[in-house]
Design an enzyme around this catalytic site. Structure first.
Site, PDB file in Angstrom:
ATOM      1  N   LYS A 184       0.430  40.289 -13.814  1.00 34.21           N
ATOM      2  CA  LYS A 184       1.642  39.288 -14.056  1.00 34.21           C
ATOM      3  C   LYS A 184       1.389  38.066 -13.307  1.00 34.21           C
ATOM      4  O   LYS A 184       0.455  37.888 -12.599  1.00 34.21           O
ATOM      5  CB  LYS A 184       3.047  39.991 -13.628  1.00 34.21           C
ATOM      6  CG  LYS A 184       3.480  41.198 -13.899  1.00 34.21           C
ATOM      7  CD  LYS A 184       4.155  41.127 -15.238  1.00 34.21           C
ATOM      8  CE  LYS A 184       4.131  42.540 -16.032  1.00 34.21           C
ATOM      9  NZ  LYS A 184       5.025  42.729 -16.933  1.00 34.21           N
TER      10      LYS A 184
HETATM   11  C1  PLP Z   1       5.608  44.107 -17.046  1.00 30.69           C
HETATM   12  C2  PLP Z   1       6.670  44.160 -17.994  1.00 30.69           C
HETATM   13  C3  PLP Z   1       8.174  45.020 -17.578  1.00 30.69           C
HETATM   14  C4  PLP Z   1       7.889  46.046 -16.349  1.00 30.69           C
HETATM   15  O1  PLP Z   1       7.434  45.860 -15.406  1.00 30.69           O
HETATM   16  P1  PLP Z   1       6.899  46.861 -14.319  1.00 30.69           P
HETATM   17  O2  PLP Z   1       6.766  46.189 -13.211  1.00 30.69           O
HETATM   18  O3  PLP Z   1       5.312  47.462 -14.866  1.00 30.69           O
HETATM   19  O4  PLP Z   1       7.883  48.082 -14.164  1.00 30.69           O
HETATM   20  C5  PLP Z   1       9.204  45.161 -18.362  1.00 30.69           C
HETATM   21  N1  PLP Z   1       9.175  44.146 -19.542  1.00 30.69           N
HETATM   22  C6  PLP Z   1       8.255  43.451 -19.942  1.00 30.69           C
HETATM   23  C7  PLP Z   1       8.491  42.775 -21.201  1.00 30.69           C
HETATM   24  C8  PLP Z   1       6.992  43.345 -19.118  1.00 30.69           C
HETATM   25  O5  PLP Z   1       5.890  42.921 -19.549  1.00 30.69           O
END
Ligand code: PLP
Length: 374
Positions: A184
């Site tokens: 991210k």
């Molecule tokens: C990454 C992501 C999540 C969840 O994040 P985690 O930290 O992996 O639990 C939820 N929704 C979207 C659209 C994402 O890209």
């Protein structure tokens, strides 16, 4: 020629520098490994960044979505309107509460929830709206606000995105959830954050992420059901350091996107789909660079060919409603044609802040070769 380690290009790569190492070491030397100053600093930093009063760090974005939906009052049997064009966690967080994800199709340009379809899907059972800012493009949350229903925003891909009225995504007051998995915009390994302007929501989440403990109670006093959804101080230290370099990383991501756009312009003329340009004053917070292969091209063949070149890329994203346990809810092919078309033709190209123009051009050249044969 294309052995990993030489010119292998990963799908994503975090920027980890001296400040990350320094702050993590500071935590290790402090002996306070959870619920300390770094968590508070990261929470305040994220809240300030989007302009709301509260940030509550969680162990993941998924955990944050779960707690935010609980705080919105979502309970067994309630319906939550959301997008099938998302990572599965957004809809799963509804299932955690035995509530029902009510999917509606997405806009063919932005790939975000079609707000007219969402309006048509509202029933007396609708408890909340769960828009997703997919691929970092701001969803039309302002249009959803007029229904007066609780809104929980999945902003897990959208750090840095901005609405047309200048509000940062996550800064509209209702709960919005960010995520900090390694790919991210802000990477803490694992982690999430709910931002909100409502003290009631912030207090509830602080309690429920910490085993249902109230702020004024002793460690082993619990006044409600809770979870262990805490973020550690080590992760928060990474978060603080990443926040300090966020503007640079976002600018670097935007630069990489601009290089891709230029390098793929000729392929776009031949049917390759590129991410939509920002509409009006809306700003994407660049997270991934996702393209749609032209009609008649097999997306999976393209991914195999690029992978053989040492270019890591992924089908992104498979529609949620077509996974087996969502079919059990009655969802089928053909229900959300826009999502299904995007899902069948999309792939995420390598994309990270330190990607060089040379790497971008190499990826574009290989993609051109596989699509056009020269
Ligand atoms: C990454 C992501 C999540 C969840 O994040 P985690 O930290 O992996 O639990 C939820 N929704 C979207 C659209 C994402 O890209």
């Amino acid at each position: 020629m294309n052995t990993p380690g030489t010119d292998f290009i990963p799908a994503a790569k975090p920027v980890i520098g001296d400040e990350e190492k320094r702050l993590v070491l500071e935590v290790l030397e402090s002996g306070q490994l959870s619920l300390g100053q770094k968590t508070l600093a990261f929470e305040q930093g994220m809240a300030d960044r989007v302009g709301v009063a509260y940030g509550r760090a969680t162990s993941s974005g998924t955990a944050g979505l779960h707690l935010a939906l609980r705080a919105a009052g979502v309970r067994e049997g309630d319906q939550v309107i959301t997008s099938p064009m998302s990572f599965i966690a957004s809809a799963n967080s509804v299932l955690f509460e035995r509530a029902v994800p009510r999917f509606v199709d997405v806009d063919p340009v932005t790939f975000n929830l079609d707000v007219d379809a969402a309006a048509d899907a509202i029933t007396p059972k609708t408890k909340a709206l769960l828009p997703v800012h997919i691929f970092g493009y701001p969803a039309d949350t302002p249009a959803l606000e007029r229904h007066g229903l609780p809104i929980v925003e999945d902003a897990c891909e959208a750090v840095g995105a901005i609405h047309a009225d200048g509000t940062p995504v996550g800064g509209r007051g209702h709960s919005a959830v960010f995520a900090f998995y390694a790919n991210k915009q802000i990477a803490t390994g694992e982690g999430g954050m709910v931002v909100t302007s409502e003290q009631r929501v912030a207090d509830l989440i602080a309690s429920e992420r910490n085993q249902g403990r109230a702020a004024d109670m002793g460690w082993l006093d619990h006044d409600r059901l809770g979870f262990n959804y805490r973020m550690s101080e080590l992760q928060a230290a990474l978060g603080v350091a990443q926040l300090g370099r966020l503007d640079q990383m976002l600018a670097d991501r935007a630069q990489v996107a601009a290089w891709y756009r230029a390098a793929l312009a000729d392929l776009a003329d031949r049917g390759l789909g590129l991410p939509c340009a920002d509409r009006g004053q809306e700003r994407r917070g660049w997270f991934v660079f996702v393209v749609q292969v032209p009609d008649g091209t097999d997306r999976d063949d393209t991914i195999r060919a690029l992978t053989a070149d040492g270019i890591q890329c992924r089908p992104y994203l498979p529609p949620i409603h077509l996974f087996s346990f969502y079919r059990d809810l009655g969802y089928r092919e053909g229900m959300f044609p826009v999502t299904e078309r995007i899902g069948a033709s999309s792939l995420a190209l390598p994309f990270f802040p330190q990607m060089t123009q040379g790497q971008v051009e190499h990826v574009a050249a290989r993609l051109r070769h596989h699509l056009l044969g020269h």
